[in-house]
Write a protein that holds these residues in place. Structure first.
Motif, PDB file in Angstrom:
ATOM      1  N   UNK A 137       0.756  -1.521  -0.043  1.00 28.33           N
ATOM      2  CA  UNK A 137       0.151   0.008   0.328  1.00 28.33           C
ATOM      3  C   UNK A 137       1.111   1.544   0.108  1.00 28.33           C
ATOM      4  N   UNK A 138       1.674   1.329   0.631  1.00 32.10           N
ATOM      5  CA  UNK A 138       2.573   2.367   0.460  1.00 32.10           C
ATOM      6  C   UNK A 138       3.441   2.617  -0.215  1.00 32.10           C
ATOM      7  N   UNK A 139       3.992   1.258  -1.143  1.00 33.36           N
ATOM      8  CA  UNK A 139       4.659   1.206  -2.173  1.00 33.36           C
ATOM      9  C   UNK A 139       3.670   2.474  -3.505  1.00 33.36           C
ATOM     10  N   UNK A 140       2.357   1.857  -2.920  1.00 34.04           N
ATOM     11  CA  UNK A 140       1.578   1.945  -4.121  1.00 34.04           C
ATOM     12  C   UNK A 140       0.884   3.631  -4.025  1.00 34.04           C
ATOM     13  N   UNK A 141       0.467   4.194  -2.756  1.00 33.66           N
ATOM     14  CA  UNK A 141       0.741   6.096  -2.606  1.00 33.66           C
ATOM     15  C   UNK A 141       1.644   6.865  -3.082  1.00 33.66           C
ATOM     16  N   UNK A 142       3.004   6.048  -2.742  1.00 31.72           N
ATOM     17  CA  UNK A 142       4.555   6.755  -3.556  1.00 31.72           C
ATOM     18  C   UNK A 142       4.485   6.897  -5.108  1.00 31.72           C
ATOM     19  N   UNK A 143       3.697   6.037  -5.552  1.00 28.39           N
ATOM     20  CA  UNK A 143       3.488   6.272  -7.089  1.00 28.39           C
ATOM     21  C   UNK A 143       2.820   7.618  -7.783  1.00 28.39           C
ATOM     22  N   UNK A 144       2.826   8.606  -8.849  1.00 32.13           N
ATOM     23  CA  UNK A 144       2.669   9.315  -9.432  1.00 32.13           C
ATOM     24  C   UNK A 144       1.338   8.764 -10.825  1.00 32.13           C
ATOM     25  N   UNK A 145       1.310   7.189 -11.103  1.00 34.39           N
ATOM     26  CA  UNK A 145       0.198   7.344 -11.937  1.00 34.39           C
ATOM     27  C   UNK A 145      -0.268   5.964 -11.442  1.00 34.39           C
TER      28      UNK A 145
END
Length: 954
Positions: A935-943
């Motif tokens: 979840x943290x990894x996903x939230x850190x992305x831009x698209x």
């Protein structure tokens, strides 16, 4: 339709300015229980857009479309200001007709008032009136309009004398429901009277329901008593309503046009009867405004017409109404022109062409409103022969379209092309053709009944039953018979009726309804195939992917699921019935792929990915092997998941996440339990409302909901209250046409406009769930005010219904579908019992992408970081108040998304019943720490694409 009564009138009001008068009008509506206090803001917003002053001292304040959420019931309040009020546009107003309208009922009142505005002395009589009854009487004198249009004309009729022509006209009026058989009998007894110039008249007021004028012209020259017969008028008289028609006939006799009417077509004849001279130049233009020519666009049209150097007249193209001055606001409004209707403008003189160009251009530009093009013919029976052939799809390349039903298929293509229905357009024996048609309809009905029996309930049976109802529509039958009686063959008459009705549905200008027009054409083609003795090609005996231009629901229901591995269509959308049925049958489907898919050859191997909306023709050996490995792994996981389907849903380290089922029908609750569902996380209750021809009563609803609760045997049920609106209409709950129904009157917004409907549904749910856990969920909530309005109704019912007769294990929550709801989650969490995230709508509203858009839908990704941020905010707000959060959208069943949602803190995942075992199995593949990291990894992305890439790399 809104009407005025003396109880709606307040006499002797006083106001120093227009704002004070508007405040009094708003208060009058509120005091009558018609609106909430916030409706006052809508009245001001409407005046800011354009003055509601009409003329003759009358203004009609009404709210904006956005303010309709504050309307509790439709109604009118009339305020008389004897001393007058200076309106903000400089006009003097003595009467406010203030309207609370839940749709476009104010247009009906407006049309009534336009008749009043043309009367002399009204501006003086209104302020002097000393009784409510007098005011109501002055404002309600609507003129009944007589009918004259192309359907009341019978041109080129093979009559032997003028009496037969008169009867042909009478028959026309009877077919259009203007008169009954008594009128026809009266015409048969009467002798037509010569008017001169070869025109004759017969009239009666016996059996007249709608005043109207028919005209019949002979196929060959006739005479009667030495007088030529160019045409016979048949007049259905009623009161004074037909006087205008008589005046137009007299004007025609005074012109030099009467003698040429025998050979005239319908357009020319209607033009002459409308008062247009042969020297007038004409131009047609289509009304594009979403709500037709209401006050604001009509005012713009009048201003353009007044700026021209010559007089312009206008009428409705499909009507025979008198052409009116384009510079008269009241007359323009009184045309009642709706979106899609054509107007005929006419002008004479040297400046005519320039003037007509100007008004038509203004109409096409929207008259100050943003408009969309009007496509009257979205689907033809056969493709144009001169259309360029589409380019073939390249081999071994993924072609992106609309994901309609999940799953992966690898199989050769069977391309089903629309058959050619060849038939004569005309036939000599109408009686025999009608018999042929009736026999074909009976045979088609028997086919559908057999398919319904085979379907054994569920969505397939419901939709096929709807087709059966369509097939029995008496209006379709009557339209086809009329065409046949005019000389059409059974095939031509039937398809013309079907095509006309389908186009009318397509004109409603939203994608869902346009796709549902395919149901009507599917019904039509079934009968046409019987008439033409055309059978569809037989599919191969081996497994295949069905490729077709479009497919009707009954075709999907006939599919042999043992051989059909997937479905690929050139047209359609994810909300079409064919797509819904593909999901119900578990067939992977990709739709809306474009004409290029029809270039695929029979036998070409395809990889069809129904989850990603992709199809790959003629894949390479490497790509095929990769797909086979995915498919084999999927089948292995399915088998293991099925064996463990009743195990409690937990992550690898024991973290509890409930897995429930989404249901579109209470009949499927038992199946969901059999597949391991731990409850129902979303019951779409609209199925019950859409399955009935009228609003289901309390007893019907209680029985339906009880069936699901019984099957769940103590497991919780989350029932979503009625979620219909512009995109999902009910036949018995008419709504205004909306330019964007997904942003319009739907969900809880719509339910609160008719609180009695919501109250009955809530009562039924409470009573059906006695002794069982019940969760009620409100759709399309934008803020806490809408929740409180529904909560007040529920609290009252809890007080009214004894505890022994209702559930006591109750929660009331909201769906997080609108971004504002997620952003305001802290204020909502303090009052609601739970949240359920509808990721389908939340995604399309957050990203401003219609999830069914054929080109953009692939970008409507629920794993977009903006959507995930809103889910995170919702979970944080709920958990801070000790409330739980579920996800009931399609994202909840996507394998890549499941750990991300769990990592964001989601407590429940509600998926289709078929997906329940697989989602439980997916939960057992990771632990909570890993989920939080994803979840943290996903939230850190831009698209959204970056999210998927990052998760795959991990």
């Amino acid at each position: 339709m809104l009407t005025l009564s003396q109880d709606d009138v307040r006499l002797g009001c006083q106001a120093d300015d227009w704002r004070t008068a508007l405040d009094q009008a708003a208060e009058a509506l509120h005091a009558a229980g018609l609106v909430a206090p916030d409706y006052r803001g809508g009245l001001y917003e409407r005046e800011a857009q354009s003055s509601t002053f009409l003329g003759n001292a009358i203004a009609i304040p009404h709210g904006t479309a956005e303010s309709r959420v504050h309307v509790k019931a439709t109604g009118v309040r009339v305020l008389q200001f004897p001393d007058g009020v200076d309106w903000h546009d400089g006009q003097r107003v003595h009467v406010l007709v203030t309207i609370a309208a839940q749709s476009d009922e104010h247009l009906d009142i407006l049309r009534q008032l336009t008749h009043v505005l043309d009367q002399d002395g009204i501006a003086e009589r209104l302020p002097a009136a000393d009784s409510p009854g007098e005011i109501a009487g002055l404002l309600s004198r609507a003129v009944v309009e007589a009918r004259l249009d192309a359907e009341t004309l019978s041109l080129g009729f093979p009559a032997r004398d003028h009496r037969e022509l008169a009867l042909a006209g009478a028959a026309r009026l009877r077919q259009t429901d203007c008169v009954d058989s008594g009128f026809v009998a009266a015409v048969a007894e009467a002798a037509p009277q010569a008017l001169g110039q070869g025109l004759w008249l017969v009239a009666s007021d016996r059996g007249v329901s709608v005043p109207a004028l028919a005209m019949a012209t002979p196929a060959s020259p006739l005479d009667a008593g030495g007088e030529p017969v160019h045409g016979v008028f048949c007049l259905a008289a009623q009161g004074q309503a037909h006087r205008g028609l008589l005046e137009r006939i007299l004007a025609l006799l005074d012109s030099d046009a009467a003698g040429v009417l025998q050979a005239a077509d319908a357009d020319t004849l209607l033009a002459r009867l409308a008062g247009e001279s042969a020297a007038a130049r004409q131009r047609r233009a289509t009304v594009l405004n979403a709500h037709g020519l209401h006050a604001r666009p009509a005012k713009q049209l009048v201003q353009v017409a007044r700026a021209q150097g010559t007089a312009i007249r206008v009428r409705l193209a499909e009507g025979g109404g008198e052409a009116v001055s384009a510079t008269s606001l009241t007359k323009i409004i009184n045309l009642g022109a709706r979106r899609g209707q054509q107007l005929v403008f006419s002008a004479e003189g040297e400046e005519a062409e320039a003037a007509l160009d100007a008004v038509c251009r203004a109409l096409e530009d929207g008259l100050g409103e943003r408009v969309e093009p009007f496509d009257a013919h979205r689907e033809a029976l056969e493709p144009r022969e001169d259309a360029p052939a589409p380019a073939p799809l390249p081999a071994d390349e993924a072609h992106v379209a609309v994901a309609a039903s999940p799953g992966l298929a690898i199989a050769p293509a069977f391309v089903l092309r629309t058959p050619r229905f060849e038939y004569p357009a005309r036939a000599a024996d109408p009686a025999a053709e009608i018999q042929r048609l009736e026999a074909a309809i009976r045979q088609a009905t028997e086919q559908l009944e057999a398919l319904v029996r085979q379907a054994r309930g569920g969505e397939v049976a419901q939709i096929l039953s709807m087709h059966e109802e369509m097939l029995g529509d008496p209006e379709l039958h009557q339209a086809a018979r009329e065409g046949i009686q005019e000389g059409a063959s059974a095939e031509a008459g039937w398809w013309e009726a079907i095509d006309t009705a389908a186009q009318a549905q397509e004109r409603l200008a939203d994608r869902l309804l346009a796709e549902r027009a395919a149901d009507l054409r599917d019904v039509g083609r079934r009968v046409l195939g019987i008439l033409c003795r055309v059978e569809l090609p037989r599919p191969p005996d081996h497994p295949y992917v069905l490729v077709t231009d479009d497919i009707g629901p009954s075709d999907v229901a006939r599919l042999d699921t043992g051989r059909v591995r997937g479905l690929l269509t050139a047209r359609g959308g994810a909300t079409a019935h064919s797509a819904i049925l593909a999901r119900a049958l578990g067939i992977p489907a990709v739709v809306g792929a474009g004409d290029r898919v029809m270039t695929i050859d029979d036998g070409t191997e395809l990889i069809l990915d129904g989850e990603r909306g992709r199809v790959t023709p003629a894949p390479s050996a490497e790509r095929r092997q990769s797909a086979e490995r995915r498919l084999a792994e999927h089948r292995r996981r399915e088998a293991e998941a099925w064996e463990a389907r009743f195990a409690e849903a937990r992550t690898r380290d024991g973290h509890r996440v409930e897995v429930a089922s989404n249901l579109g029908n209470t009949a499927h609750a038992a199946d969901a339990v059999e597949r391991g569902a731990e409850g129902v996380g979303l019951l779409r209750t609209e199925f019950l409302f859409m399955a009935h021809a009228r609003e289901p009563d309390l007893e019907t609803q209680v029985a339906e909901y009880h069936e699901a609760l019984e099957a769940l045997d103590g497991r919780p049920l989350v029932a979503r209250t009625l979620d219909v609106g512009g995109d999902k209409p009910l036949p018995y709950w008419p709504l205004p046409q909306e330019a964007n129904p997904f942003l319009g009157l739907r969900g809880i917004r719509l339910s609160l406009t008719r609180p009695e409907v919501l109250e009955t549904q809530l009562r039924a749910l409470l009573m059906a769930a006695v002794g069982r856990p019940l969760r009620i969920m409100l759709p399309m909530v934008k803020d806490v005010a809408e929740f409180r309005a529904a909560r007040a109704i529920l609290d009252r019912l809890l007080d009214e219904i004894p505890e022994a007769e209702r559930t006591t294990d109750l929660q009331l929550g909201v769906m997080i579908e609108v971004p504002s709801c997620a952003l305001l989650a802290p204020s909502l969490a303090a009052e609601v019992d739970f949240f359920s995230v509808g990721t389908n709508d939340l995604t399309q509203y957050t990203l401003a992408i219609d999830r069914d858009h054929p080109e953009l839908s692939a970008q409507a990704d629920g794993l977009h970081p903006a959507v995930l941020r809103l889910i995170e905010m919702t979970v944080a707000a709920a958990h801070a108040q000790g409330k739980w959060v579920g996800v009931c959208g399609e994202l909840a069943s996507e394998p890549t998304a499941v750990p991300v949602l769990v990592g964001l803190g989601v407590d429940e995942l509600s998926v289709s019943a078929r997906q329940v075992p697989l989602v439980k199995a997916r939960l057992r593949e990771f632990d909570l720490d890993e989920a939080r990291a994803q979840a943290e990894l996903a939230l850190a992305q831009a698209t959204g694409e970056a999210v998927r890439d990052a998760l795959e790399a991990r």
